[in-house]
Design a protein around this motif. Structure first.
Motif, PDB file in Angstrom:
ATOM      1  N   THR A  16       0.819  -1.221   0.000  1.00 29.99           N
ATOM      2  CA  THR A  16       0.000   0.000   0.000  1.00 29.99           C
ATOM      3  C   THR A  16       0.852   1.270   0.000  1.00 29.99           C
ATOM      4  O   THR A  16       0.362   2.337  -0.354  1.00 29.99           O
ATOM      5  N   ARG A  58       2.912   6.467  -2.896  1.00 31.98           N
ATOM      6  CA  ARG A  58       3.975   6.872  -3.812  1.00 31.98           C
ATOM      7  C   ARG A  58       3.371   7.270  -5.168  1.00 31.98           C
ATOM      8  O   ARG A  58       3.845   8.203  -5.815  1.00 31.98           O
ATOM      9  N   ARG A  92      -5.615  10.099   2.267  1.00 34.61           N
ATOM     10  CA  ARG A  92      -5.889   8.829   2.949  1.00 34.61           C
ATOM     11  C   ARG A  92      -7.325   8.394   2.682  1.00 34.61           C
ATOM     12  O   ARG A  92      -7.605   7.241   2.380  1.00 34.61           O
ATOM     13  N   ARG A  99       1.110   0.851   6.788  1.00 37.34           N
ATOM     14  CA  ARG A  99       1.302   1.463   8.112  1.00 37.34           C
ATOM     15  C   ARG A  99       0.043   1.354   8.974  1.00 37.34           C
ATOM     16  O   ARG A  99       0.109   1.338  10.183  1.00 37.34           O
ATOM     17  N   ASP A 100      -1.112   1.290   8.292  1.00 43.26           N
ATOM     18  CA  ASP A 100      -2.385   1.359   9.027  1.00 43.26           C
ATOM     19  C   ASP A 100      -3.354   0.265   8.602  1.00 43.26           C
ATOM     20  O   ASP A 100      -4.551   0.411   8.732  1.00 43.26           O
ATOM     21  N   ARG A 158      11.391   9.993   8.948  1.00 41.18           N
ATOM     22  CA  ARG A 158      10.180   9.473   8.305  1.00 41.18           C
ATOM     23  C   ARG A 158       9.304   8.754   9.346  1.00 41.18           C
ATOM     24  O   ARG A 158       8.092   8.951   9.388  1.00 41.18           O
ATOM     25  N   ASP A 174       5.596   9.700  10.193  1.00 34.59           N
ATOM     26  CA  ASP A 174       4.536   8.705   9.973  1.00 34.59           C
ATOM     27  C   ASP A 174       3.815   8.355  11.272  1.00 34.59           C
ATOM     28  O   ASP A 174       2.640   8.007  11.254  1.00 34.59           O
ATOM     29  N   ARG A 178       1.675  11.830  12.813  1.00 36.87           N
ATOM     30  CA  ARG A 178       0.639  12.528  12.038  1.00 36.87           C
ATOM     31  C   ARG A 178      -0.731  12.272  12.674  1.00 36.87           C
ATOM     32  O   ARG A 178      -0.923  11.262  13.373  1.00 36.87           O
TER      33      ARG A 178
HETATM   34  O1   DC Z   1       6.237   1.618   2.728  1.00 36.44           O
HETATM   35  P1   DC Z   1       6.709   2.795   1.828  1.00 36.44           P
HETATM   36  O2   DC Z   1       8.057   3.316   2.218  1.00 36.44           O
HETATM   37  O3   DC Z   1       6.643   2.438   0.394  1.00 36.44           O
HETATM   38  O4   DC Z   1       5.627   3.958   2.092  1.00 36.44           O
HETATM   39  C1   DC Z   1       5.715   5.234   1.497  1.00 36.44           C
HETATM   40  C2   DC Z   1       5.048   6.267   2.411  1.00 36.44           C
HETATM   41  O5   DC Z   1       3.661   6.047   2.459  1.00 36.44           O
HETATM   42  C3   DC Z   1       5.564   6.242   3.839  1.00 36.44           C
HETATM   43  O6   DC Z   1       6.223   7.437   4.166  1.00 36.44           O
HETATM   44  C4   DC Z   1       4.350   6.091   4.698  1.00 36.44           C
HETATM   45  C5   DC Z   1       3.188   6.104   3.790  1.00 36.44           C
HETATM   46  N1   DC Z   1       2.268   4.981   4.000  1.00 36.44           N
HETATM   47  C6   DC Z   1       1.185   5.212   4.812  1.00 36.44           C
HETATM   48  O7   DC Z   1       1.067   6.289   5.381  1.00 36.44           O
HETATM   49  N2   DC Z   1       0.249   4.241   4.985  1.00 36.44           N
HETATM   50  C7   DC Z   1       0.391   3.059   4.385  1.00 36.44           C
HETATM   51  N3   DC Z   1      -0.535   2.115   4.553  1.00 36.44           N
HETATM   52  C8   DC Z   1       1.516   2.793   3.560  1.00 36.44           C
HETATM   53  C9   DC Z   1       2.454   3.786   3.403  1.00 36.44           C
END
Ligand code: DC
Length: 351
Positions: free
Chosen positions: A34, A39, A110, A131-132, A181, A185, A188
Motif C-alpha cells: 500500500t 507513492r 488517505r 502502516r495502518d 520518516r 509517519d 501525524r
Molecule cells: O512503505 P513505503 O516506504 O513504500 O511507504 C511510502 C510512504 O507512504 C511512507 O512514508 C508512509 C506512507 N504509508 C502510509 O502512510 N500508509 C500506508 N498504509 C503505507 C504507506
C-alpha cells in the motif's frame, strides 16, 4: 466477520515488502504494497507540478479530482496504473520516497485511498502491507503483524537495496532519514503508524527472510484449540485410544472453521456438506489421562471438491500425532462440488 487479510504493518525499511512478498508466494495468494499507492499519488502530484505550499487538502484536491489509480494484473504480478501510465520503478526514486511521507499525512489523500484498499479483500485471502492496515483499513483483519528491526539494520537494508537513497548516502545519513520518516509517519494526526492492539510484534533484526516467514506462518497456523484428556478416552494401557483421535480432529476442524468466521452449520445452510473421505494418522508419541492436548489445524490443500485439513496434536512442545483428513465437498443432492469460495476466502491454504 473477520476479513481475509494478513496485515503487515511497520516502519520504513523494516523489511515489510520482502516479507509480505515471500509470505504471499508461500501461500500462493496476492500481495499488495500500500506504500506504492501513496507513492503513486506523490508521483502524479509531482508530474502536476505540486509545490510545498500545496501539501494540504486544498492543494491536493485538483490533483485527486483528475487522478485515476488502478491495479493491472500481469505476468509480473500487479502493476500500478495512473491515468493510463505505469510509473513502475520511478515510484522508488528518492524524490518520490521523500514526498510520499508528507503526502500520506494529508487526510483527503488517505480518505481517497481507503475504498481502493478495502476492495482488495473482496476476492479472497491477500497479504497487505503498510502502516495502518491492521488499525484503519482492516481493523477486522484475520491476521495482524507489526514488523520492525533495529535502526542500524533498517539503514543497512535500505542502503543495500539501492534505488531509494541519494548518491553518497551513508548508513548514518540513511538512519537519520528513516528516523525522520518514522517520526512523521507515527505522529501525524490521521492513521498514524502504530501497532494494532491485537497485532503480533515481530522484530526481524538478525533474522533471515525464511526465518521471519516461518515465524509468521507458524503464528497463522497456531489458531489452536486445547483439550484435557478425560479418563474415558484412555485404554487399558492408560494411553489415549487411537479411535478418539478422529473425534479430536473433528473437534479441531470445527473450531478452526468457527474461528475463521465460518461455522460448519453455516456451510451446511449454504448447501455444502463435507464428509470425510480419507484419514491418515501418524503417531509419534502417546497421550495419557489428564494431559493437556493442543491441536493445531490448517487447511493444507484445496483442489476441486477436495479439502485437506492437517491437524497436529501436541502435548507442550512435543508432537504426538499428525492427522491428515481429506474431506470431499458435496451439495444437497449428494454430488461432488467445488469447495465454495467462502471457505477458500476464510482459510488460507498453508502447504
Ligand atoms: O512503505 P513505503 O516506504 O513504500 O511507504 C511510502 C510512504 O507512504 C511512507 O512514508 C508512509 C506512507 N504509508 C502510509 O502512510 N500508509 C500506508 N498504509 C503505507 C504507506
Amino acid at each position: 466477520m473477520k476479513k481475509p487479510v494478513i496485515a503487515i504493518d511497520g516502519p520504513a525499511a523494516s523489511g515489510k515488502s520482502t516479507i509480505a512478498k515471500a509470505l504471499a508466494a508461500r501461500l500462493n495468494i496476492p500481495y499488495i504494497n500500500t506504500g506504492n499507492l501513496y507513492r503513486a499519488v506523490a508521483w502524479f502530484a509531482l508530474k502536476k507540478g505540486i509545490v510545498e505550499d500545496d501539501l494540504n487538502d486544498a492543494g491536493l484536491k485538483p490533483i485527486l479530482d483528475v487522478m485515476s489509480l488502478t491495479y493491472i494484473v500481469g505476468d509480473s504480478g500487479y502493476q500500478i496504473c495512473v491515468n493510463g501510465e505505469f510509473p513502475g520503478k520511478a515510484l522508488r526514486n528518492p524524490e518520490i520516497t521523500a514526498l510520499a511521507s508528507p503526502i500520506s499525512a494529508i487526510p483527503s489523500v488517505r480518505e481517497w485511498l481507503i475504498s481502493l484498499q478495502r476492495n482488495f479483500a473482496d476476492s479472497g485471502m491477500i497479504v497487505m502491507e503498510g502502516r495502518d492496515i491492521g488499525t484503519v483499513i482492516f481493523p477486522e483483519a484475520r491476521y495482524k503483524f507489526f514488523l520492525t528491526a533495529s535502526p542500524e539494520e533498517r539503514a543497512h537494508r535500505r542502503l543495500n537495496q539501492g534505488g531509494e537513497t541519494v548518491d553518497g548516502a551513508t548508513v548514518e545519513s540513511v538512519a537519520i532519514e528513516i528516523a525522520e520518516r518514522d517520526q512523521r509517519d507515527s505522529t501525524r494526526e490521521v492513521a498514524p503508524l502504530k501497532q494494532a492492539d491485537d497485532a503480533i510484534f515481530v522484530d526481524s533484526s538478525g533474522l533471515s527472510i525464511e526465518q521471519v516467514v516461518d515465524f509468521i506462518l507458524d503464528k497463522i497456523r497456531s489458531h489452536f484449540s486445547q483439550y484435557r484428556v478425560p479418563y474415558a478416552d484412555t485404554d487399558q494401557m492408560g494411553v489415549v485410544y487411537y479411535a478418539n483421535y478422529l473425534e479430536y480432529f473433528e473437534r479441531s476442524r470445527t473450531e478452526m472453521l468457527r474461528d475463521a468466521g465460518l461455522p460448519y452449520r453455516e456451510l451446511e445452510k449454504e448447501g455444502f456438506f463435507l464428509p470425510v473421505s480419507e484419514v491418515n494418522c501418524r503417531y509419534f508419541s502417546s497421550a495419557h489421562y489428564d494431559d493437556l492436548l493442543i491441536f493445531k489445524s490448517i487447511v493444507s490443500e484445496i483442489r476441486g471438491p477436495r479439502l485437506v485439513i492437517t491437524t497436529e496434536v501436541f502435548c507442550g512442545e512435543k508432537l504426538l500425532v499428525r492427522g491428515v483428513v481429506t474431506l470431499a465437498c458435496v451439495n444437497k443432492a449428494g454430488r461432488p462440488c467445488r469447495i465454495p469460495d467462502i471457505l477458500t476466502q476464510a482459510c488460507p491454504v498453508i502447504p
